[in-house]
Enzyme design. Structure first.
Site, PDB file in Angstrom:
ATOM      1  CE  LYS A  78     -24.468  25.239  -8.037  1.00 44.32           C
ATOM      2  NZ  LYS A  78     -25.723  25.771  -7.495  1.00 44.32           N
ATOM      3  CB  SER A 158     -25.046  29.000  -5.116  1.00 47.65           C
ATOM      4  OG  SER A 158     -25.875  28.078  -5.889  1.00 47.65           O
ATOM      5  CB  SER A 182     -28.775  29.196  -6.736  1.00 45.24           C
ATOM      6  OG  SER A 182     -28.380  29.552  -5.405  1.00 45.24           O
TER       7      SER A 182
END
EC number: 6.3.5.7
Length: 490
Positions: A78, A158, A182
């Site tokens: 990420k 997210s 998330s």
């Protein structure tokens, strides 16, 4: 080589060990898959040369019988985790030129254990969002589609890039972060497994901060065992993070497959919210039945302050974000806009660099921390947070783990909720409580809705009891028998 990308992480480790293929072959197969799947917009930056170099080093170690726990396993990272010498943007324009000179603790531990970096994954800007639509570099598209429809769906947020990449077989696992859901909500939307561990289990050092008292790193993977293997590598005490817990890290994968007979499973009545789809009600009931069959005792529990969790979260998180994001001023790193004086440079840099959702949260955070409203909002939210933690403390006297749905719906269409921030925030209704209380929570796929989209169940555990969470998840995974994959359209 497409068969190599369909392997689980554990299956790939077994194949590498047997010599069925090399890490270079495994990595090349994933690089090819990533190139073919650019329409998903899951990766913000691909690092194929670095990946192949790391894979070759892994093969060399294996040839010397010096293989490490994750040797040769290609992962996606990420783009909130700082990677030394590799651009890290947090999916924001303000960090577009930023190349860190250091490695986050979590990623350095993965490289220590032999993993391979395929590239950096898309996310909501600064991890603020539930649909991956706030990224400055465009939304991620969910690999799943409704039966008979071409509508583009959100992968959740997210960590939408992490979830989509794992679901589309672009990597064998991915790092992610969870501030209010998330990791778990994107996992539920994409038919993958995601765990947010206990706050402090994984170091936050080198992870771009959103809300420091809520942020926690964790993995997204294809199976419960894969998630356990990744979390074992990602966890551990770090003196560079003052909130990191100095506790032993067990081999989490050893808990998967253990009997859970006699465990008490709590079912919170407050999670039966109005308007929850019948399919999610049924999935929850199925999960309860599966655990009963495994010899668990089902206990109705009450978490009375649940209804205040979202309002409290959307005060505490923006307050911390407004403080954390004050550092982006164009002076030391990142974007710098032109201006006729210093104040103008600050203002223009932040106006140009931040997206609308980030600005919204900075404004909310600044407002609730302001002199006139601090007591009315921020202080009150902190008191509610304490009450929520106490609710869980009381529940643990009656149960060993808690079962809930992960999200109030299946994946929705891109653009469907983006004009209504409140509707978007409601996606976190089942997940924010664990962040506020610092508890471990895992989402696993347990069924499909009428449109053929995945639905997730969430297991919440006691502090530092990820082991029990993995044991329960292993039983649910086996009982659900979820093997569905997104039909390839990209």
């Amino acid at each position: 080589m497409s068969s190599l990308t369909s392997l689980t992480l554990k299956g790939a480790l077994d194949g590498l060990e047997k010599g069925d293929f090399t890490s270079v072959e495994l990595t090349r197969a994933h690089i090819d898959a990533i190139e073919a799947a650019r329409g998903l917009n899951a990766f913000l930056l691909e690092t194929p040369e670095q990946a192949l170099s790391m894979a070759a080093a892994s093969d060399a170690r294996r040839a010397l019988d010096a293989a490490r726990p994750l040797d040769g396993i290609p992962l996606g990272i990420k783009d909130l985790f700082c990677t030394q010498g590799v651009r890290t943007t947090a999916a924001s324009k303000i960090l577009e030129p930023f190349v860190p000179q250091y490695e986050s603790t979590v990623t350095s531990q993965l490289w220590r254990d032999g993993a391979v970096m395929l590239g950096k994954l898309n996310l909501d800007e600064f991890a603020m969002g539930s649909s991956n639509e706030t990224s400055a570099y465009g939304p991620v598209v969910n690999p799943w589609r409704k039966a008979g429809s071409n509508q583009a769906l959100t992968p959740g947020g997210s960590s939408g890039g992490s979830a989509a990449a794992v679901a589309a077989d672009l990597c064998l696992g991915a790092t992610a972060t969870d501030t209010g859901g998330s990791i778990r909500q994107p996992a539920a939307f994409t038919g993958t497994v995601g765990i947010k561990p206990t706050y402090g289990r994984c170091s936050r050092w080198g992870v771009v901060a959103f809300a420091s008292s809520l942020d926690q790193a964790g993995p997204i993977a294809k199976t419960v065992t894969d998630a356990a293997l990744l979390l074992t590598s990602m966890s551990g005490h770090d003196p560079k993070d003052s909130t990191s817990l100095d506790v032993p890290v067990p081999d989490f994968s050893a808990f998967v497959g253990k009997s859970i007979k006699g465990l008490r499973i709590g079912v919170p009545q407050e999670y039966r919210v109005d308007g929850m789809p019948a399919e999610i009600e049924k999935l929850w009931a199925d999960g309860i039945a599966w655990l009963k069959d495994a010899g668990c005792e089902i206990v109705e529990i009450s978490l009375p302050h649940t209804k205040y969790a979202l309002p409290a979260y959307y005060i505490v998180a923006p307050a911390e974000a407004s403080s954390n994001l004050a550092r982006y001023d164009g002076m030391r790193y990142g974007l710098r806009a032109e201006g006729s004086n210093l104040t103008e440079v600050y203002e223009n840099t932040r106006a140009e660099g931040f997206g609308d959702e980030v600005k919204r949260r900075i404004l909310i955070g600044t407002y609730v921390l302001s002199a006139g409203y601090y007591d009315a909002y921020y202080l009150k939210a902190l008191k509610v947070r304490r009450r929520i933690a106490e609710d869980f403390d009381n529940a643990w006297e009656r149960c060993d783990a808690i079962l809930t749905p992960t999200a109030p719906s299946a994946a929705f269409g891109l653009g469907e909720n983006s004009s209504d921030p409140i509707a978007m925030y409601l996606n976190d209704v089942f997940t924010v409580t664990t962040n506020l209380a610092g508890l471990p929570g895992l989402s696993l796929p347990a069924g499909l809705d009428a449109n053929g989209l995945p639905l997730g169940l969430q297991i919440i555990g006691k502090p530092l009891d990820e082991g029990t969470v993995f044991s329960v998840a292993g039983v649910l995974e086996k009982a659900a028998g979820f093997t569905a994959k997104a039909t390839k359209w990209w």
